[in-house]
Design a protein around this motif. Structure first.
Motif, PDB file in Angstrom:
ATOM      1  N   LEU A   1      22.662  25.693  44.302  1.00  0.00           N
ATOM      2  CA  LEU A   1      23.752  25.410  43.366  1.00  0.00           C
ATOM      3  C   LEU A   1      24.417  26.705  42.890  1.00  0.00           C
ATOM      4  O   LEU A   1      25.635  26.779  42.782  1.00  0.00           O
ATOM      5  N   MET A   2      23.606  27.723  42.622  1.00  0.00           N
ATOM      6  CA  MET A   2      24.159  29.000  42.174  1.00  0.00           C
ATOM      7  C   MET A   2      24.990  29.651  43.278  1.00  0.00           C
ATOM      8  O   MET A   2      26.074  30.158  43.033  1.00  0.00           O
ATOM      9  N   ILE A   3      24.489  29.599  44.510  1.00  0.00           N
ATOM     10  CA  ILE A   3      25.238  30.164  45.638  1.00  0.00           C
ATOM     11  C   ILE A   3      26.541  29.407  45.815  1.00  0.00           C
ATOM     12  O   ILE A   3      27.605  29.988  45.993  1.00  0.00           O
ATOM     13  N   GLY A   4      26.477  28.081  45.756  1.00  0.00           N
ATOM     14  CA  GLY A   4      27.688  27.251  45.890  1.00  0.00           C
ATOM     15  C   GLY A   4      28.692  27.544  44.797  1.00  0.00           C
ATOM     16  O   GLY A   4      29.891  27.622  45.038  1.00  0.00           O
ATOM     17  N   GLY A   5      28.180  27.769  43.561  1.00  0.00           N
ATOM     18  CA  GLY A   5      29.080  28.081  42.455  1.00  0.00           C
ATOM     19  C   GLY A   5      29.767  29.417  42.653  1.00  0.00           C
ATOM     20  O   GLY A   5      30.948  29.569  42.401  1.00  0.00           O
ATOM     21  N   CYS A   6      29.023  30.403  43.157  1.00  0.00           N
ATOM     22  CA  CYS A   6      29.607  31.725  43.401  1.00  0.00           C
ATOM     23  C   CYS A   6      30.645  31.665  44.502  1.00  0.00           C
ATOM     24  O   CYS A   6      31.652  32.341  44.454  1.00  0.00           O
ATOM     25  N   ALA A   7      30.372  30.857  45.519  1.00  0.00           N
ATOM     26  CA  ALA A   7      31.268  30.800  46.681  1.00  0.00           C
ATOM     27  C   ALA A   7      32.643  30.267  46.309  1.00  0.00           C
ATOM     28  O   ALA A   7      33.623  30.601  46.944  1.00  0.00           O
ATOM     29  N   SER A   8      32.711  29.435  45.267  1.00  0.00           N
ATOM     30  CA  SER A   8      33.998  28.820  44.925  1.00  0.00           C
ATOM     31  C   SER A   8      34.695  29.522  43.758  1.00  0.00           C
ATOM     32  O   SER A   8      35.699  29.040  43.262  1.00  0.00           O
ATOM     33  N   THR A   9      34.158  30.646  43.308  1.00  0.00           N
ATOM     34  CA  THR A   9      34.778  31.373  42.204  1.00  0.00           C
ATOM     35  C   THR A   9      36.034  32.092  42.675  1.00  0.00           C
ATOM     36  O   THR A   9      36.020  32.729  43.727  1.00  0.00           O
ATOM     37  N   PRO A  10      37.138  32.000  41.925  1.00  0.00           N
ATOM     38  CA  PRO A  10      38.351  32.729  42.333  1.00  0.00           C
ATOM     39  C   PRO A  10      38.109  34.233  42.331  1.00  0.00           C
ATOM     40  O   PRO A  10      37.260  34.737  41.594  1.00  0.00           O
ATOM     41  N   PRO A  11      38.861  34.979  43.142  1.00  0.00           N
ATOM     42  CA  PRO A  11      38.724  36.434  43.141  1.00  0.00           C
ATOM     43  C   PRO A  11      39.098  37.026  41.788  1.00  0.00           C
ATOM     44  O   PRO A  11      39.841  36.418  41.014  1.00  0.00           O
ATOM     45  N   SER A  12      38.592  38.234  41.516  1.00  0.00           N
ATOM     46  CA  SER A  12      38.845  38.893  40.231  1.00  0.00           C
ATOM     47  C   SER A  12      40.321  39.232  40.037  1.00  0.00           C
ATOM     48  O   SER A  12      40.851  39.120  38.941  1.00  0.00           O
ATOM     49  N   ASN A  13      40.987  39.676  41.117  1.00  0.00           N
ATOM     50  CA  ASN A  13      42.393  40.081  41.030  1.00  0.00           C
ATOM     51  C   ASN A  13      43.188  39.329  42.097  1.00  0.00           C
ATOM     52  O   ASN A  13      43.265  39.768  43.245  1.00  0.00           O
ATOM     53  N   ILE A  14      43.795  38.222  41.715  1.00  0.00           N
ATOM     54  CA  ILE A  14      44.502  37.387  42.694  1.00  0.00           C
ATOM     55  C   ILE A  14      45.879  37.948  43.055  1.00  0.00           C
ATOM     56  O   ILE A  14      46.546  37.418  43.940  1.00  0.00           O
ATOM     57  N   ASN A  15      46.292  39.016  42.386  1.00  0.00           N
ATOM     58  CA  ASN A  15      47.609  39.593  42.658  1.00  0.00           C
ATOM     59  C   ASN A  15      47.572  40.734  43.669  1.00  0.00           C
ATOM     60  O   ASN A  15      48.611  41.290  44.002  1.00  0.00           O
ATOM     61  N   ASN A  16      46.376  41.066  44.150  1.00  0.00           N
ATOM     62  CA  ASN A  16      46.263  42.119  45.153  1.00  0.00           C
ATOM     63  C   ASN A  16      45.428  41.599  46.319  1.00  0.00           C
ATOM     64  O   ASN A  16      44.230  41.364  46.172  1.00  0.00           O
ATOM     65  N   VAL A  17      46.063  41.407  47.453  1.00  0.00           N
ATOM     66  CA  VAL A  17      45.387  40.800  48.602  1.00  0.00           C
ATOM     67  C   VAL A  17      44.300  41.711  49.162  1.00  0.00           C
ATOM     68  O   VAL A  17      43.296  41.222  49.687  1.00  0.00           O
ATOM     69  N   CYS A  18      44.456  43.023  49.031  1.00  0.00           N
ATOM     70  CA  CYS A  18      43.403  43.945  49.486  1.00  0.00           C
ATOM     71  C   CYS A  18      42.147  43.757  48.639  1.00  0.00           C
ATOM     72  O   CYS A  18      41.028  43.746  49.168  1.00  0.00           O
ATOM     73  N   ASP A  19      42.320  43.615  47.330  1.00  0.00           N
ATOM     74  CA  ASP A  19      41.182  43.364  46.438  1.00  0.00           C
ATOM     75  C   ASP A  19      40.536  42.019  46.760  1.00  0.00           C
ATOM     76  O   ASP A  19      39.308  41.890  46.757  1.00  0.00           O
ATOM     77  N   ILE A  20      41.360  41.009  47.031  1.00  0.00           N
ATOM     78  CA  ILE A  20      40.832  39.678  47.376  1.00  0.00           C
ATOM     79  C   ILE A  20      39.939  39.782  48.601  1.00  0.00           C
ATOM     80  O   ILE A  20      38.807  39.288  48.624  1.00  0.00           O
ATOM     81  N   PHE A  21      40.444  40.440  49.651  1.00  0.00           N
ATOM     82  CA  PHE A  21      39.700  40.503  50.902  1.00  0.00           C
ATOM     83  C   PHE A  21      38.492  41.440  50.803  1.00  0.00           C
ATOM     84  O   PHE A  21      37.499  41.235  51.500  1.00  0.00           O
ATOM     85  N   ALA A  22      38.566  42.460  49.944  1.00  0.00           N
ATOM     86  CA  ALA A  22      37.396  43.319  49.733  1.00  0.00           C
ATOM     87  C   ALA A  22      36.274  42.516  49.075  1.00  0.00           C
ATOM     88  O   ALA A  22      35.097  42.681  49.394  1.00  0.00           O
TER      89      ALA A  22
END
Length: 198
Positions: free
Chosen positions: A11-32
């Motif tokens: 459940l914890m792994i599943g919850g982490c997997a669906s968390t939005p990225p920290s900075n959705i305005n920078n695609v490099c940060d998203i992919f990192a």
């Protein structure tokens, strides 16, 4: 006891997997932060010819990268009632459109809460829009209008009476342009580091 711990860990792994990225305005940060998302978006680009930055701009607009996003419920006398549509998941695909996608692609077990499935859906839908409406796959603004209004609505130009939607389509276009530039910058940075690792 042991089974409970395993279930809790899953459940914890599943919850982490669906968390939005920290900075959705920078695609490099998203992919990192989520390299498997980058692999999924690049696979979609190879499969359907839809640029990564266009896919990501649509998902940014539709769900802000939330796996279980839904439209807010309508309210009556302050009480939440029904939702305005069945849109769900990263791509905010409606039930009927998602069923059409699964039928057309043979991906019967695709889920709207899986990022790789959502990017593939966007790639497929954009490909259909390009073939049936003549919209370039790089044209984030018009692809978004067709995505939002449906192919019939785009043909009838239903968006022309929705100034708010025109504004949103311009925002999608700006986000796609920003993501495209960011991808160029972070790819150049990776090349520089590879050439000069010290």
């Amino acid at each position: 006891m042991r089974l409970s711990l395993i279930l809790l860990a899953l459940l914890m792994i599943g919850g982490c997997a669906s968390t939005p990225p920290s900075n959705i305005n920078n695609v490099c940060d998203i992919f990192a932060e989520k390299p498997h998302w980058q692999r999924a978006a690049e696979r979609t680009e190879r499969q359907w010819g839809v640029p990564v930055h266009v896919q990501m701009a649509i998902i940014h607009q539709e769900s802000s990268f939330r796996a279980r996003a839904r439209p807010p419920r309508k309210r009556f006398l302050g009480i939440p009632t029904v939702r305005p549509s069945s849109a769900y998941g990263f791509a905010q695909a409606k039930d009927g459109t998602w069923d059409w996608y699964r039928e057309q692609t043979g991906r019967r077990f695709a889920r709207r809460t899986r990022f790789a499935h959502a990017t593939d859906f966007i790639g497929w839908y954009t490909d259909v829009s390009a073939r049936t409406l003549g919209i370039a796959k790089t044209d984030a603004r018009n692809q978004y209008l067709a995505y939002h209004e449906g192919h019939g609505g785009f043909r009838r130009q239903t968006y022309r009476d929705k100034s708010w939607l025109i504004d949103v389509s311009h925002r999608v276009e700006r986000n796609a342009q920003r993501y495209e530039q960011q991808l160029r910058d972070c790819q150049r940075g990776r090349v520089r580091r590879a050439l000069n690792p010290f």
